[in-house]
Scaffold this active site. Structure first.
Site, PDB file in Angstrom:
ATOM      1  N   GLU A   1      10.543   2.124  -8.545  1.00 46.43           N
ATOM      2  CA  GLU A   1       9.721   3.178  -8.871  1.00 46.43           C
ATOM      3  C   GLU A   1       8.804   2.797  -9.668  1.00 46.43           C
ATOM      4  O   GLU A   1       7.390   2.512  -9.398  1.00 46.43           O
ATOM      5  CB  GLU A   1       9.054   4.433  -7.750  1.00 46.43           C
TER       6      GLU A   1
ATOM      7  N   VAL B   1       0.698  -0.859   0.099  1.00 43.57           N
ATOM      8  CA  VAL B   1      -0.184  -0.533  -0.203  1.00 43.57           C
ATOM      9  C   VAL B   1       0.747   1.058   0.251  1.00 43.57           C
ATOM     10  O   VAL B   1       1.606   1.685   0.782  1.00 43.57           O
ATOM     11  CB  VAL B   1      -0.723   0.423   1.263  1.00 43.57           C
ATOM     12  N   GLU B   2       0.654   1.788  -1.396  1.00 45.05           N
ATOM     13  CA  GLU B   2       1.933   3.284  -1.291  1.00 45.05           C
ATOM     14  C   GLU B   2       1.056   4.356  -0.685  1.00 45.05           C
ATOM     15  O   GLU B   2       0.183   4.428  -1.528  1.00 45.05           O
ATOM     16  CB  GLU B   2       3.059   3.181  -2.860  1.00 45.05           C
ATOM     17  N   GLY B   3       1.994   5.062  -0.109  1.00 47.01           N
ATOM     18  CA  GLY B   3       1.280   6.584  -0.031  1.00 47.01           C
ATOM     19  C   GLY B   3       0.266   6.491   1.200  1.00 47.01           C
ATOM     20  O   GLY B   3      -1.055   6.139   1.229  1.00 47.01           O
TER      21      GLY B   3
END
Length: 500
Positions: free
Chosen positions: A198, A89-91
């Site tokens: 990324e 889960v990015e951010g």
């Protein structure tokens, strides 16, 4: 009063015709659902959910594989379930709430762990063994950070039309005064970690204006959480699907006939009057609209034929954008030989060959006692590795590990898992990346409908392409566009973006 023989024969003939049509999947071509959704990944399931909430419940979801979730998919590796695709889960922990985070952390309570990259400076390994001096590496990281900060300032000054956009590498050249950008093994692996790890593509092809700063982290926060739950990250997709598709209470299996698995869509015909979708097994379905959630890589391939062909502006938008490849290679060992403890989760291999087995992760917290390592490769290395045997890949990796730990007795890996997303005709890559030279207006053409054909997917997310939350939000956004047409007769789509 008895029926006439001719009437009886007509009835029998009609029945036989109906049975024949049903057997070949063609009966649906005459009655059909109102909306067909192609693909049951995050964006397709999200779009269908929003349509259902708006009262459009006569749906048919056609999924090419034997499961939903798309690139959110677990597999068993050496006794544990690991993620072949999306893993983080990015951010998180920023000004806005990432919509995926409460589902993962609160609703489903999936096991997750904050990824801590703060100690990388003490974990950069030399090509010939041993680690680099921490102070030296830290200074190189700080230099890379300062160059990126200058890039953010430059990005903010570029003309809204995108005419002044440049690659991240061009920005680095401007600020570092190095013709080739980062060039030493340490600088290259730090650069790879910051950008390729990324975006899955190198700075020379990635747009500065549209990725620096990255909206995912600016909006939702800088933290990322690794999902390591035996139910799999795909549980999020099943949870969303279960809110509108009938699910068996005991098994949790989706039993709703509106979801059809192993249905490979090969042809989409569209006209002002409706759409017809044909699958590989020669089933034919008709509807008022179709929502295509296939990946950008699939759209760039010849898997699905559109009749008539998509207009030039749409095809150009599809081919201008990049479908990147991000490969997570898992290895199982009979014992551990790598450092553990605080600050040891991530480590880098500073090869003179940029991107060569550079970013590593150990799983002391996530999978205790599993003796598993993860190494990530991207782009051309991913494509190269997909085309060779797993044994050859394992041999290359073992050579790298024995260089990194020359004083250790490094055993051969007993198991290796090499995902092949690029070779898979149902994906043709892992996620989209924004290349230099594509402005926001051209990008929004990816999402724009063509007649009764609508498009969704992480590649159509205006701000969050390449991410799970981008796929989720794009499903909602594309569904709203369709709803506006189907229910409000607002069918003219104005291609726009943040530049307007």
């Amino acid at each position: 009063m008895s029926s006439s023989p001719s009437f009886g024969l007509l009835a029998v003939a009609a029945l036989l015709l109906a049975l024949s049509l049903a057997q070949h999947g063609s009966l649906a071509a005459t009655v059909g659902p109102r909306v067909i959704v192609v693909g049951a990944g995050m964006s397709g399931i999200s779009a269908a959910k929003r349509l259902s909430e708006a009262g459009i419940t006569d749906l048919l979801i056609l999924e090419a594989t034997d499961h939903i979730g798309g690139r959110m998919h677990k597999t068993n590796f050496a006794g544990i379930n690991v993620e072949l695709g999306a893993n983080w889960v990015e951010g998180v922990n920023g000004g806005k709430m990432n919509p995926i985070w409460p589902i993962v952390n609160s609703t489903l309570k999936l096991r997750n762990f904050r990824s801590d990259f703060d100690y990388l400076a003490q974990n950069v390994y030399k090509e010939d063994g041993g680690v680099y001096d921490e102070d030296y590496v830290q200074k190189r990281i700080e230099l890379a950070d300062s160059v990126e900060e200058m890039g953010e300032k430059l990005s903010a000054t570029l003309h809204a039309s995108g005419r002044d956009d440049m690659s991240i590498l061009a920005m680095q050249r401007l600020n570092e005064h190095q013709p080739n950008g980062p060039a030493t093994p340490v600088d290259m692996v730090v650069d790879y970690y910051k950008f390729d790890y990324e975006f899955a593509e190198p700075p020379r092809v990635t747009s500065l204006q549209n990725t620096v700063p990255l909206a995912t982290f600016s909006d939702f926060g800088d933290d990322v959480y690794f999902v390591a739950d035996q139910r799999g990250y795909e549980a999020v997709v099943y949870y969303l699907a279960g809110q509108y598709l009938k699910t068996d209470d005991k098994s949790g299996k989706i039993v709703d006939p509106r979801l059809q698995l192993n249905k490979v869509v090969r042809e989409i015909k569209y006209s002002p009057g409706g759409v017809t979708v044909k699958t590989e097994d020669n089933s034919v379905y008709s509807a008022d609209y179709v929502m295509v959630s296939a990946s950008l890589g699939v759209l760039q391939s010849d898997l699905i034929q559109f009749k008539p062909k998509l207009p030039t502006w749409k095809v150009r938008a599809i081919y201008q954008f990049d479908m990147a490849v991000y490969t997570k290679i898992f290895l199982k060992f009979p014992r551990k030989f790598w450092p553990e403890g605080k600050g040891r989760e991530f480590f880098l291999y500073a090869s003179s060959r940029r991107g060569y087995y550079g970013v590593w992760q150990e799983f002391e917290k996530q999978y205790p006692d599993a003796n598993v390592l993860l190494v990530t490769v991207t782009d051309e290395e991913s494509r190269r590795i997909e085309q060779q045997s797993d044994e050859q890949t394992k041999a290359e990796i073992m050579q790298v590990l024995r260089k990194m730990f020359p004083g250790k007795d490094v055993p051969d890996a007993t198991d290796i898992l090499v995902p092949r997303w690029w070779s898979d005709r149902f994906y043709k890559g892992t996620f989209s990346n924004w290349p230099v030279g594509v402005n926001r207006y051209e990008y929004d053409q990816l999402r724009a409908p063509v007649g009764r054909v609508y498009f969704t997917g992480e590649h159509t997310s205006e701000h969050y392409n390449g991410y799970v939350h981008g796929a989720y939000l794009s499903g909602i956004d594309s569904a709203e566009i369709l709803i506006n047409c189907a229910q409000k007769k607002m069918c003219k789509y104005h291609v726009q973006g943040k530049y307007d």
